[in-house]
Design a protein around this motif. Structure first.
Motif, PDB file in Angstrom:
ATOM      1  N   GLU A   1       0.846  -1.202   0.000  1.00  0.00           N
ATOM      2  CA  GLU A   1       0.000   0.000   0.000  1.00  0.00           C
ATOM      3  C   GLU A   1       0.877   1.247   0.000  1.00  0.00           C
ATOM      4  OE1 GLU A   1      -3.191   2.270   2.898  1.00  0.00           O
ATOM      5  OE2 GLU A   1      -2.897   0.129   3.179  1.00  0.00           O
TER       6      GLU A   1
ATOM      7  N   ASP B   1      -2.940   5.062  -2.121  1.00  0.00           N
ATOM      8  CA  ASP B   1      -3.970   4.025  -2.021  1.00  0.00           C
ATOM      9  C   ASP B   1      -4.883   4.209  -0.808  1.00  0.00           C
ATOM     10  OD1 ASP B   1      -2.925   2.473  -4.201  1.00  0.00           O
ATOM     11  OD2 ASP B   1      -1.345   1.743  -2.844  1.00  0.00           O
TER      12      ASP B   1
ATOM     13  N   TRP C   1      -7.194   6.187   0.526  1.00  0.00           N
ATOM     14  CA  TRP C   1      -8.647   6.401   0.494  1.00  0.00           C
ATOM     15  C   TRP C   1      -9.384   5.245  -0.167  1.00  0.00           C
ATOM     16  CZ3 TRP C   1     -10.211   9.286   4.052  1.00  0.00           C
ATOM     17  CH2 TRP C   1      -9.441  10.351   4.476  1.00  0.00           C
ATOM     18  N   GLU C   2      -8.764   4.634  -1.165  1.00  0.00           N
ATOM     19  CA  GLU C   2      -9.403   3.473  -1.795  1.00  0.00           C
ATOM     20  C   GLU C   2      -9.476   2.300  -0.809  1.00  0.00           C
ATOM     21  OE1 GLU C   2      -9.214   0.965  -5.976  1.00  0.00           O
ATOM     22  OE2 GLU C   2      -7.526   2.271  -5.470  1.00  0.00           O
TER      23      GLU C   2
ATOM     24  N   ALA D   1     -12.178   3.050   1.727  1.00  0.00           N
ATOM     25  CA  ALA D   1     -13.501   2.794   1.145  1.00  0.00           C
ATOM     26  C   ALA D   1     -13.823   1.297   1.190  1.00  0.00           C
ATOM     27  CB  ALA D   1     -13.566   3.322  -0.287  1.00  0.00           C
TER      28      ALA D   1
ATOM     29  N   ARG E   1      -4.960  -6.223  -6.145  1.00  0.00           N
ATOM     30  CA  ARG E   1      -5.750  -5.454  -7.117  1.00  0.00           C
ATOM     31  C   ARG E   1      -6.149  -6.338  -8.287  1.00  0.00           C
ATOM     32  NH1 ARG E   1      -6.133  -0.152  -7.038  1.00  0.00           N
ATOM     33  NH2 ARG E   1      -4.829   1.039  -5.618  1.00  0.00           N
TER      34      ARG E   1
ATOM     35  N   GLY F   1      -9.983  -2.490  -9.240  1.00  0.00           N
ATOM     36  CA  GLY F   1      -9.427  -1.735  -8.118  1.00  0.00           C
ATOM     37  C   GLY F   1      -8.953  -2.658  -7.012  1.00  0.00           C
TER      38      GLY F   1
ATOM     39  N   HIS G   1     -13.105  -7.482  -0.818  1.00  0.00           N
ATOM     40  CA  HIS G   1     -14.302  -6.932  -1.467  1.00  0.00           C
ATOM     41  C   HIS G   1     -15.355  -8.039  -1.610  1.00  0.00           C
ATOM     42  CE1 HIS G   1     -16.897  -5.069  -4.450  1.00  0.00           C
ATOM     43  NE2 HIS G   1     -16.324  -3.914  -4.106  1.00  0.00           N
TER      44      HIS G   1
END
Length: 170
Positions: free
Chosen positions: A6, A10, A12-13, A16, A49, A53, A79
């Motif tokens: 990281e 990176d 903020w992604e 999120a 990734r 994303g 995710h």
């Protein structure tokens, strides 16, 4: 999938992704108080990734238990479109090996023993997180033989020197 460390770009992604995967108010947990004002261990904060994303992310933070330096694993998130693909396990195994190579002796997390047990994490009866953490969810992994022997007490925030956490690994 592409594995990388990281970077500040990176942040903020990744945040999120954590917001998507965890309940609102996640930052109210006691583990976040241990992270306030302390830099994560950058070389152990990893991402996976894909073309869309960040598919998965893991972070580590320095903490102390008594006089012992400890890595606090978390958060780790995958995710929802990639859950059950083994990405979380991939990140845990990769990060733990990197931590061992960097000279860290022990890792701590708050989580489910049946899940994390497959990576070698075991309950730590003599180590406590700040309340309101369930003591049965405090788990540890020795990266060196006997690394948790004699380590007991409450998990405390790592020292902060000029805005950076101390970097000694043992």
């Amino acid at each position: 999938m592409q594995l990388s460390t990281e970077t500040p770009a990176d942040w903020w992604e990744v945040e999120a992704l954590y917001d998507l995967c965890f309940a609102p108010g996640r930052e109210a947990l006691s583990s976040y108080r241990l992270r306030d004002g302390v830099s994560p261990v950058a070389e152990l904060c990893l991402l996976l990734r894909d073309d869309s994303g960040v598919a998965a992310a893991i972070r580590f933070w320095p903490v102390r238990v008594g006089r012992a330096r400890v890595l606090l694993l978390g958060p780790i998130a995958v995710h929802p479109t990639h859950q059950s693909e083994g990405l979380g396990g991939w990140l845990i195994r990769e990060a733990v090996e990197r931590a061992r190579a960097l000279g860290w002796a022990r890792v701590l997390l708050v989580g489910d023993a049946p899940y994390y047990g497959r990576f070698g994490f075991k309950p730590l009866a003599d180590v406590s997180m700040p309340p309101p953490t369930n003591p049965e969810r405090v788990l540890g992994l020795a990266l060196l033989p006997g690394a948790w022997d004699g380590v007991a007490g409450r998990v405390q925030k790592a020292e902060v020197i000029a805005g950076q956490s101390t970097s000694d690994a043992t």
